[in-house]
Design a protein around this motif. Structure first.
Motif, PDB file in Angstrom:
ATOM      1  N   TRP A 299       0.776  -1.416   0.076  1.00  0.00           N
ATOM      2  CA  TRP A 299       0.105   0.058  -0.124  1.00  0.00           C
ATOM      3  C   TRP A 299       0.899   1.231  -0.188  1.00  0.00           C
ATOM      4  CZ3 TRP A 299      -3.834   2.385  -1.415  1.00  0.00           C
ATOM      5  CH2 TRP A 299      -4.588   3.476  -0.639  1.00  0.00           C
ATOM      6  N   GLU A 302       2.114   1.892  -3.551  1.00  0.00           N
ATOM      7  CA  GLU A 302       0.753   2.417  -4.220  1.00  0.00           C
ATOM      8  C   GLU A 302       0.828   3.769  -3.863  1.00  0.00           C
ATOM      9  OE1 GLU A 302      -2.687   0.482  -4.444  1.00  0.00           O
ATOM     10  OE2 GLU A 302      -1.911  -1.617  -3.862  1.00  0.00           O
ATOM     11  N   LEU A 303       0.938   4.528  -2.722  1.00  0.00           N
ATOM     12  CA  LEU A 303       0.924   5.808  -2.348  1.00  0.00           C
ATOM     13  C   LEU A 303       1.834   6.558  -2.917  1.00  0.00           C
ATOM     14  CD1 LEU A 303      -0.405   5.334   1.208  1.00  0.00           C
ATOM     15  CD2 LEU A 303      -1.725   6.482  -0.673  1.00  0.00           C
ATOM     16  N   GLN A 306       1.550   6.963  -6.854  1.00  0.00           N
ATOM     17  CA  GLN A 306       0.458   7.793  -7.254  1.00  0.00           C
ATOM     18  C   GLN A 306       0.835   9.225  -6.813  1.00  0.00           C
ATOM     19  OE1 GLN A 306      -3.525   6.479  -6.130  1.00  0.00           O
ATOM     20  NE2 GLN A 306      -4.637   8.135  -7.087  1.00  0.00           N
ATOM     21  N   TYR A 307       1.193   9.426  -5.736  1.00  0.00           N
ATOM     22  CA  TYR A 307       1.337  10.916  -4.878  1.00  0.00           C
ATOM     23  C   TYR A 307       2.758  11.467  -4.591  1.00  0.00           C
ATOM     24  CZ  TYR A 307      -3.515   9.918  -3.907  1.00  0.00           C
ATOM     25  OH  TYR A 307      -4.906   9.643  -4.074  1.00  0.00           O
ATOM     26  N   SER A 312       7.977   5.115  -6.517  1.00  0.00           N
ATOM     27  CA  SER A 312       8.080   4.176  -5.631  1.00  0.00           C
ATOM     28  C   SER A 312       9.139   3.152  -6.026  1.00  0.00           C
ATOM     29  CB  SER A 312       6.858   3.129  -5.373  1.00  0.00           C
ATOM     30  OG  SER A 312       6.495   2.718  -6.620  1.00  0.00           O
ATOM     31  N   VAL A 342       4.672   8.802   3.531  1.00  0.00           N
ATOM     32  CA  VAL A 342       3.427   8.724   3.215  1.00  0.00           C
ATOM     33  C   VAL A 342       2.395   8.815   4.429  1.00  0.00           C
ATOM     34  CG1 VAL A 342       3.781   6.932   1.568  1.00  0.00           C
ATOM     35  CG2 VAL A 342       3.743   6.151   3.937  1.00  0.00           C
ATOM     36  N   TYR A 345       0.225  11.901   4.114  1.00  0.00           N
ATOM     37  CA  TYR A 345      -0.731  11.775   3.146  1.00  0.00           C
ATOM     38  C   TYR A 345      -2.161  11.840   3.717  1.00  0.00           C
ATOM     39  CZ  TYR A 345       2.692  10.847  -0.405  1.00  0.00           C
ATOM     40  OH  TYR A 345       3.762  10.822  -1.421  1.00  0.00           O
ATOM     41  N   GLN A 347      -4.547  10.405   2.017  1.00  0.00           N
ATOM     42  CA  GLN A 347      -5.137   9.462   1.464  1.00  0.00           C
ATOM     43  C   GLN A 347      -4.754   8.021   2.089  1.00  0.00           C
ATOM     44  OE1 GLN A 347      -3.129  11.830  -0.241  1.00  0.00           O
ATOM     45  NE2 GLN A 347      -4.458  12.923  -1.552  1.00  0.00           N
ATOM     46  N   PHE A 348      -3.937   8.325   3.123  1.00  0.00           N
ATOM     47  CA  PHE A 348      -3.266   7.062   3.963  1.00  0.00           C
ATOM     48  C   PHE A 348      -4.253   6.111   4.223  1.00  0.00           C
ATOM     49  CE2 PHE A 348      -1.070   5.001   7.473  1.00  0.00           C
ATOM     50  CZ  PHE A 348      -0.017   4.473   6.594  1.00  0.00           C
ATOM     51  N   ASN A 350      -7.155   3.177   4.359  1.00  0.00           N
ATOM     52  CA  ASN A 350      -7.392   2.342   3.544  1.00  0.00           C
ATOM     53  C   ASN A 350      -8.110   1.367   4.433  1.00  0.00           C
ATOM     54  OD1 ASN A 350      -7.982   0.196   1.845  1.00  0.00           O
ATOM     55  ND2 ASN A 350      -6.250   0.744   0.475  1.00  0.00           N
ATOM     56  N   ASN A 381      -3.096   8.684  11.233  1.00  0.00           N
ATOM     57  CA  ASN A 381      -2.088   7.722  10.362  1.00  0.00           C
ATOM     58  C   ASN A 381      -0.999   6.995  10.938  1.00  0.00           C
ATOM     59  OD1 ASN A 381      -3.626   8.721   8.170  1.00  0.00           O
ATOM     60  ND2 ASN A 381      -1.818  10.085   7.331  1.00  0.00           N
TER      61      ASN A 381
END
Length: 778
Positions: A299, A302-303, A306-307, A312, A342, A345, A347-348, A350, A381
């Protein structure tokens, strides 16, 4: 680097405190106020009154006669047409019709008042005065004395033929040394003015003033003072000018409004680097190889994809290395950098990864992920991550504390009583509020670096200072040049913000940072006192440089009113009433334009980069480098240095080095700069993380024990005197009132005069009969 040691003489410097009862305290306060008042009264006497002047309107030549000696203090320009000439015993005025400029000179008690008024509604410029002297005294940084034929200064001005006075000058004046007296040209402010230099056959200077068409104020005011050829007389005369303008405010006055300022007295200046809440000490590395296939680590990849600005790829390589037990220092740092990144973020979270959040995390989730404050988001987070890492890390309350809070406790235990601690970003504090609370509990000032200079349209999370929730700012609140172009932001990225347009956004950022009561008690605002200001020609918000500065001062005052001890980069005195401390007056940025220092990584002079592989101090701030010989007269050589700023503002603004050039940065100059720090009452500055603290803690703590009481004593007074004691200018003396003085011997020979001996490369501090020697050993 030289090893530093402090040798105490009769006793350590102590402040004379006046007993415990109220009557004694009141008596002492009255006595101290009387002493300061007497110091100010003396400062009123330096400007001469027994001089006369003459002016030739056609060439704008101004001559001063003092004690039978006459000098052209402003040299002739090319003759111009003159109209409306009016002349009386005390006043002369005329108009230059072709230049659309009106001029007025009036003899006042201790100066000549000179007004240049543009008669045009369009942008207009005028150059005056024209200077040609054997020596110049200029408020470049702390202050410089510049012979007109000194080769390194000639090279400097050849490269810098046009200096913005608002940026290059820390104060609003310039001085020429005549044969028997000095003439000082004082401006209300340095805005829209440049100093133009010519270097053949020797250094000559001209001041150029730009009048902005849409500016309602069309007048440039000068006051021309005559003093002895003495930097003390020059500086104190300028100080009285600022006081008369209402532009002077003491630390005592500032402290009455904000008692937290008291903690700044005697404080060493520390930039603390701890960008990781999870550090190498927090990871049980032996357990990681068996865990790298868990969903959390995928994960994170992926972060980053994307960000993350760098993606990565390196992180995934590190994971593969751990699988085969080949995760070494580089892989560990890559892993830690990625995880800590991360955690920032939004968006962390999930729900498929974090299936069993703890109680605190669940409360925050229930509150609504996108309603959380920044600090709450980081708290969530961290708790989410802890819920899936298990025994790989210690309990969450221990994360990062060995490299932050524990160091502050050790600093206090070692004798560092007073310190200002600056964090490179507010996120460092919000991610680790325990660190901030610990610093505050130890009695230190601690605050973040903040900036409102630039905005980027799509700023990465690394540039959070260049990002604002209000997305209209990029188009509607940025600075436009006269030709319609937007002014580029820092390092050419984004655009420059107009400070008059973003005050609500300043409030929004500050309240967002502070809403969970993190105990920041200081705030550092980048560039607001550095003089990098603009006329904004945007039709929707025409803004003059004066209005630009007013916008900066408004936000500085906002932080003041919120109980924070405010500092800024630069320290130029248009902000002196609104700031408590400044970084850049004593050592400014050294040669932005030299590729050996800024680009050529193989050069011994390369200052370093902004990157820090281990999450600690970037090499730009940690790497020890020499500076080129040709730059020493410009930046560090005491021969050309004058404490002009301190002679004016010792009781008003605490100044230190620009953070790129801390006390340890310059190779083979650590001892010399330590001496000068005491001579000029300049707090030592250093960049610290846990490793740097271990390296320097003995020197830092021993010096702090002497620095703190010294500065507390020095700040009770004006810098009352400065003397050069030897012909080579390498032995210098400063005085702070009648009982405290410092003699610094920068030479290779011992100094022995008037019953005082100062060994070479040492500084002698004398305080009411007690002596302290600051000495360097090879």
């Amino acid at each position: 680097m030289k090893k530093l040691s402090i040798y105490l003489g009769l006793a350590a410097i102590t402040l004379s405190l006046s007993g415990c009862n109220v009557n004694q305290t009141n008596a002492t306060n009255k006595s101290e106020k009387l002493i300061v008042n007497n110091e100010i009264e003396k400062n009123k006497t330096y400007a001469k009154t027994d001089f006369s002047f003459d002016v030739d309107p056609a060439t704008f030549t101004v001559s001063i006669t003092e004690n039978g000696e006459t000098a052209e203090v402003s040299k002739p320009q090319a003759p111009k047409e003159v109209t409306d000439l009016k002349k009386s015993k005390e006043e002369v005025s005329w108009t230059y019709p072709n230049e659309q400029l009106k001029v007025k000179l009036k003899r006042e008690k201790n100066h000549i008042a000179i007004a240049l008024t543009s008669l045009s509604n369009e942008d207009n410029s005028f150059t005056w005065p024209k200077l040609d002297a054997k020596n110049y005294v200029l408020p470049i940084a702390e202050g410089k004395t510049i012979p007109n034929d000194q080769k390194e200064w000639l090279a400097y001005f050849k490269q810098n033929e046009e200096l913005s006075m608002s940026e290059a000058f820390s104060m609003s004046f310039f001085t020429t040394n005549q044969e028997t007296f000095a003439t000082t040209f004082v401006m209300d402010n340095p805005f829209n003015s440049e100093l133009l230099a010519k270097t053949e056959p020797h250094l000559t200077l001209e001041a150029s003033h730009n009048f902005i068409g849409f500016d309602k104020n069309k007048t440039m005011n000068y006051r021309l003072y005559v003093t002895d050829n003495d930097p003390v007389a020059i500086a104190k005369t300028y100080q009285m000018d600022r006081i008369n303008l209402g532009e002077f405010k003491t630390l005592d006055e500032k402290e009455k409004e904000n008692p937290e300022i008291k903690k700044m007295r005697g404080a060493i200046q520390v930039y603390y680097w701890n960008s990781r809440i999870l550090t190498t000490e927090d990871i049980k590395w032996g357990k990681l190889p068996s865990m790298v296939d868990q969903p959390i680590f995928q994960w994170i990849a992926e972060l980053l994809t994307q960000y993350g600005e760098d993606g990565s790829e390196e992180y995934l390589k590190a994971l593969e290395a751990f699988k085969t037990n080949e995760g070494y220092k580089y892989e560990k740092n890559t892993f830690l950098t990625s995880i800590n990144y991360v955690l920032l973020y939004p968006q962390f979270y999930n729900k498929d990864i974090f299936k069993k959040p703890d109680e605190q995390a669940q409360k925050l989730i229930d509150k609504g992920i996108y309603t959380l404050s920044e600090q709450e988001r980081y708290t969530l987070n961290k708790h989410l991550l802890a819920s899936v890492l298990g025994e790989l890390t210690p309990p969450i309350e221990q994360w990062g504390q060995a490299t932050s809070s524990d160091v502050f406790k050790e600093m206090k235990a070692s004798g560092v009583e007073n310190a200002w601690i600056g964090l490179p970003n507010w996120a460092n504090g919000l991610m680790n509020p325990t660190m901030v609370k610990t610093a505050a509990d130890e009695g230190y000032l601690i605050g973040p670096y903040d900036s409102y200079q630039s905005i980027q349209e799509n700023a990465s999370i690394d540039w959070n200072t260049a990002s604002f929730p209000n997305k209209n700012l990029y188009e509607n609140a940025t600075v436009t040049k006269k030709n319609g172009e937007k002014v580029a932001g820092f390092l050419g990225k984004g655009r420059k913000l107009n400070p008059t347009q973003i005050f609500p956004d300043v409030e929004e950022r500050f309240t967002g940072i502070m809403q969970n009561k993190i105990p920041f008690n200081s705030w550092f605002i980048d560039t607001d006192a550095a003089g990098e200001i603009y006329n904004d020609y945007s039709p929707e918000h025409l803004t003059t440089q004066s209005e630009d500065v007013a916008g900066r001062l408004k936000r500085m005052n906002y932080f003041n009113q919120n109980g924070l001890v405010v500092g800024s980069e630069g320290g130029n005195d248009f902000a002196s009433k609104n700031m408590v401390f400044a970084h850049g007056i004593e050592t400014p940025v050294i040669m932005w334009s030299d590729p050996d220092m800024r680009e050529n990584k193989e050069s011994e002079y390369y200052v370093g980069s902004y990157a820090a592989l281990d999450g600690g101090i970037p090499t730009k701030y940690k790497k020890v480098v020499p500076i080129k010989e040709e730059y020493k007269p410009i930046y560090t050589d005491p021969v050309y240095s004058l404490p002009l700023y301190k002679l004016v503002y010792n009781r008003s603004v605490i100044t230190s080095h620009q953070w790129e050039w801390d006390s340890y940065k310059i190779k083979n100059q650590v001892g010399e700069r330590r001496m000068k720090e005491y001579l000029y009452n300049t707090p030592p500055m250093m960049h610290i993380d846990k490793a740097a603290w271990e390296e320097h803690k003995q020197d830092i703590s021993e010096n702090a024990k002497n620095w703190s009481p010294f500065q507390k004593a020095a700040l009770q007074h004006e810098m009352t005197d400065f003397k050069v004691l030897t012909d080579d200018r390498l032995v210098q003396k400063t005085e702070f009132g009648e009982k405290l003085s410092v003699i610094a011997n920068f030479s290779n020979t011992d100094y022995d005069a008037d019953g005082v001996k100062v060994v070479s490369h040492t500084a002698l501090i004398m305080n009411d009969g007690k002596e302290t020697v600051v000495k360097t050993e090879g």
